[in-house]
Motif scaffolding. Structure first.
Motif, PDB file in Angstrom:
ATOM      1  N   TRP A 248       0.674 -22.388   1.597  1.00 26.55           N
ATOM      2  CA  TRP A 248       0.502 -20.983   1.243  1.00 26.55           C
ATOM      3  C   TRP A 248      -0.900 -20.473   1.556  1.00 26.55           C
ATOM      4  O   TRP A 248      -1.796 -21.253   1.885  1.00 26.55           O
ATOM      5  N   CYS A 253      -1.838 -19.860  -5.037  1.00 17.69           N
ATOM      6  CA  CYS A 253      -0.440 -20.137  -4.700  1.00 17.69           C
ATOM      7  C   CYS A 253      -0.242 -21.563  -4.206  1.00 17.69           C
ATOM      8  O   CYS A 253       0.854 -22.127  -4.341  1.00 17.69           O
ATOM      9  N   ASP A 254      -1.281 -22.152  -3.638  1.00 14.50           N
ATOM     10  CA  ASP A 254      -1.168 -23.475  -3.015  1.00 14.50           C
ATOM     11  C   ASP A 254      -1.383 -24.621  -4.001  1.00 14.50           C
ATOM     12  O   ASP A 254      -1.304 -25.786  -3.621  1.00 14.50           O
ATOM     13  N   ARG A 283       6.698 -25.122  -4.236  1.00 10.28           N
ATOM     14  CA  ARG A 283       5.662 -24.439  -5.005  1.00 10.28           C
ATOM     15  C   ARG A 283       5.791 -24.798  -6.483  1.00 10.28           C
ATOM     16  O   ARG A 283       6.748 -25.466  -6.901  1.00 10.28           O
ATOM     17  N   PHE A 322       2.037 -15.927  -1.264  1.00  5.60           N
ATOM     18  CA  PHE A 322       3.354 -16.404  -0.862  1.00  5.60           C
ATOM     19  C   PHE A 322       3.957 -15.572   0.271  1.00  5.60           C
ATOM     20  O   PHE A 322       5.073 -15.852   0.707  1.00  5.60           O
ATOM     21  N   SER A 324       4.682 -14.807   3.797  1.00  2.00           N
ATOM     22  CA  SER A 324       4.665 -15.667   4.981  1.00  2.00           C
ATOM     23  C   SER A 324       5.510 -15.041   6.093  1.00  2.00           C
ATOM     24  O   SER A 324       6.691 -14.733   5.885  1.00  2.00           O
TER      25      SER A 324
END
Length: 505
Positions: A248, A253-254, A283, A322, A324
């Motif tokens: 991410w 988020c990662d 996630r 998030f 993408s």
């Protein structure tokens, strides 16, 4: 002082002593129970919590509901709205085995967990060979890979797909095919071309390809020992040697947050968020407290995943990472996980697009979101952090978009097409519930009975003794008043005949 007064004073004092003892025992017993839990919870070889973690005693079920497309020709040729019918459940008994367990001196341990699935025909609506019409994921994966390439290349690939015979947007597949994988001639034929564009494609395709009988990575978790503390019990420290996923666009988020969802640190508060990391959705998410419930005689906290977790980035800025590719954000309720699915345009959501934007729900005919049926829930014992009931619900969708030089997609409308939804569940059985109540709930009830019993008895004795003492004082005061009345008043109050006799005398 009379004997009755002495007794009332004694019971008055005794009642106060019992009340004080009851109040003192509340923190004493509370600390005793907490200390015992702190002693039993950490993962160490031979402990009860370790044995439960190693081999969960409750059955785990993996159930699937499939969406069967009823109007494929209209969708492809006329751009009609897809209409689907739900079929299911198709049920599997899930078996988990932790292997390669290694303890470290820093209070962590590493392990892998192999998962295997056995089809349960009795709990299913049909055999595993049942077929349904669904999207051709390999085809749309290839289309997605060359979406932004030159038109001539798109046309060339489309012609190649037609030559192979797998250029249809929708296929008939069995439950086993779409879950566990099947050899795809299309992937084989396009493999060499994909490699020229730095894309690696497998020969097989399945939503859970290679998941049956294998593990999903190396986990390193905190054991809850004194080295790191009980507050970190079962929290994931690393996954595949990493503390960041690498999928991410933001650090937030990662992150790899929380546990695997089976156990949490003890002594939960209603304000706590329960973070869960799942490789299925690539996630971490969290569940929030919703209500108190009672399950098999055990008082639990009911946690659910709130809508905020999957809100669009414009409503929840924390979800911007998030998006993408970066900046390409989806509506609320859906998440693009193609970054961890080899480029396949797979989008996850709640079943029937629960909590998604109306545009997502209305994009498909046959969606009927229902909170009670389709939300993910965790029912957790707040003292130990043990999950007594878990229902992990997830829907897998394909993001269908028009690719100009692909004949099978040239007329379609952009839509989040539902493939299937699943429920991975585990409910504590009666035997385990009774053992839990015997080992923890009953002792707690006994200590509470002692605490509040002393307070109630003490209060009763105190009130009775106080009432008797007050009554005695009132009676004594009346008696004293009668003794102090003057003789003249007594004389004047006597009858006339008595007064005459006194004068004569």
């Amino acid at each position: 002082m009379s004997r009755s007064v002495k007794c009332s004073v004694f019971f008055l004092v005794f009642g106060v002593v019992l009340i004080i003892l009851g109040c003192v025992f509340i923190p004493v017993f509370h600390n005793m129970i907490h200390n015992e839990i702190k002693e039993q919870i950490p993962l160490k070889v031979g402990s009860k919590s370790y044995n439960t973690w190693l081999d969960p005693p409750v059955p785990i079920y993996f159930q699937v509901w499939v969406f069967d497309l009823v109007n494929p020709l209209e969708v492809v040729q006329q751009g009609a709205t897809p209409a689907v019918i739900q079929k299911g459940p198709y049920s599997y008994r899930e078996h988990r085995q932790k292997v390669n367990i290694t303890f470290f001196e820093n209070g962590t341990l590493a392990y892998r967990e192999k998962r295997s699935f056995t089809f349960d025909r009795e709990m299913s609506v049909g055999p595993e060979s049942d077929t349904f019409t669904t999207v051709n994921l390999p085809m749309i994966t290839i289309a997605e890979l060359i979406r932004f390439e030159y038109g001539w290349l798109q046309a060339f690939v489309d012609a190649l797909l037609e030559a192979v015979g797998d250029a249809e947007l929708f296929l008939k597949l069995s439950i086993a095919d779409i879950l566990w994988g099947y050899e795809d001639a299309l992937l084989k034929s396009i493999k060499e071309i994909a490699e020229r564009f730095n894309h690696t494609l497998p020969d097989e395709f399945g939503l859970f390809l290679n998941n049956n009988g294998s593990d999903d990575g190396l986990y390193t978790i905190f054991t809850g020992s004194d080295v790191q503390g009980i507050d970190k019990f079962n929290l994931i420290n690393k996954w595949n040697y990493k503390q960041r996923l690498g999928y991410w666009n933001t650090d937030f988020c990662d992150m790899i947050n929380g546990t695997d969802g089976t156990m949490f640190p003890p002594f939960l508060e209603k304000s706590d968020k329960l973070y869960i990391f799942s490789t299925d959705i690539c996630r971490s998410i969290y569940a929030a407290y919703e209500s108190d419930i009672k399950l098999k005689g055990i008082n639990l906290y009911h946690f659910t995943v709130p809508p905020k977790v999957f809100e669009r980035a414009s409503l929840n800025e924390n979800n911007a990472g998030f998006c993408s590719p970066p900046g390409h954000c989806l509506p609320s309720g859906v998440l693009n996980i193609s970054v961890c699915k080899s480029g396949a345009p797979v989008v996850i959501s709640n079943p029937h697009f629960l909590q998604a934007d109306d545009e997502v729900i209305n994009g498909v005919i046959g969606m009927h979101p229902n909170k009670e049926e389709h939300q993910t829930v965790l029912d957790v014992d707040p003292l130990t952090g043990v999950v007594m009931n878990a229902e992990k619900k997830l829907q897998l969708n394909a993001f269908l978009q028009k690719v100009d030089n692909f004949k099978s997609t040239s007329n379609i409308k952009d839509v989040f097409f539902p493939i299937m939804w699943l429920n991975e569940s585990a409910l504590i059985d009666d035997k385990s519930a009774n053992e839990y109540k015997t080992s923890l709930v009953t002792p707690i009830k006994i200590t509470q009975a002692v605490q509040y019993g002393l307070i109630v008895i003490g209060a009763f004795l105190f009130i009775c003794a106080l009432a008797f003492f007050i009554k005695h004082k009132v009676t004594q005061k009346k008696a004293d008043v009668l003794v102090d009345i003057p003789n003249e008043r007594l004389t004047n109050d006597r009858p006339d005949t008595e007064r005459t006799n006194l004068i004569q005398t």
